[in-house]
Motif scaffolding. Structure first.
Motif: not given
Ligand SMILES: [Zn+2]
Length: 221
Positions: A211-220
């Motif tokens: 998973y990538r850092l951009c997959d973090l829910p807070a970053f969507q």
């Protein structure tokens, strides 16, 4: 990809060989949770490590060698690492370089180089990846015991959790994750807390994926 070929004289044995360097850059976007970059540089990993075909010395630049590591190249442990069939050949080069870094006291870097070996394994159907990540964790543990950080201290537990999860060691990953979430005296940085909670959900789903850092829910968005 732009490749630059040049003759390099080995700092260990003095013999010359042709080595290839990638000449690519550009935006890479959000990295994986274990910091592996994306973009053009991700695919250049097989060129990050040079290997002398004569003596087996492996380094990012084999034209020089640390004097404390000079004897290691001829030793059985080092040569055996180069031919360890549990790993893809390129991963062996990273793991051999990790032995050099350990010899000269750079344990944190030895861990990172072992993680890079694991990334090579990931690109070869995961062959040996858990073993390589295990080596990375062991080097990092020894680095901490020697008073050496291997990353920003607040990021270290999240990195260790990600390696354990990717190895499929879910119980250890969960213990480490809970300790990092609950154990500290200082409140966690919001990004680190998000990261750990995301890891926890992946661990509970027994998910060993990348998973990538951009997959973090807070970053969507
Ligand atoms: Zn050589």
């Amino acid at each position: 990809m732009n490749l630059v070929r040049r003759a390099v004289v080995c700092g260990s044995c003095g013999q010359s060989s042709e080595q290839i360097q990638p000449n690519s850059g550009g935006e890479s976007g959000a990295p994986d949770l274990d910091t592996r970059p994306h973009g053009p540089v991700r695919s250049t990993i097989s060129f990050w490590m040079q290997r002398c075909p004569h003596c087996g010395y492996c380094a990012a630049d084999i034209s020089a060698i640390h004097e404390q590591a000079a004897d290691l190249i001829g030793e059985e442990e080092y040569q055996n690492q180069l031919t360890d069939l549990r790993f893809p050949a390129k991963a062996c080069e990273f793991l051999a370089h990790a032995l050099i870094l350990e010899r000269v006291g750079q344990r944190a870097d030895a861990g990172w180089t072992s993680l890079h070996a694991a990334w090579v394994c990931d690109d070869h159907d995961g062959q040996g990846q858990a073993l390589a990540r295990g080596k990375a964790l062991e080097y990092w543990r020894n680095a901490k015991l020697a008073g050496e950080d291997f990353a920003e201290p607040e990021l270290e537990p999240a990195l260790a959790v990600d390696l354990l999860r990717r190895m499929g060691r879910f119980e250890d990953a969960l213990i480490n994750c809970n300790q990092a979430l609950d154990g500290g005296e200082e409140p966690l940085e919001p990004l680190i807390e998000h990261l750990l909670r995301f890891e926890k959900s992946l661990i509970q789903g027994r998910d060993t994926g990348t998973y990538r850092l951009c997959d973090l829910p807070a970053f969507q968005a």
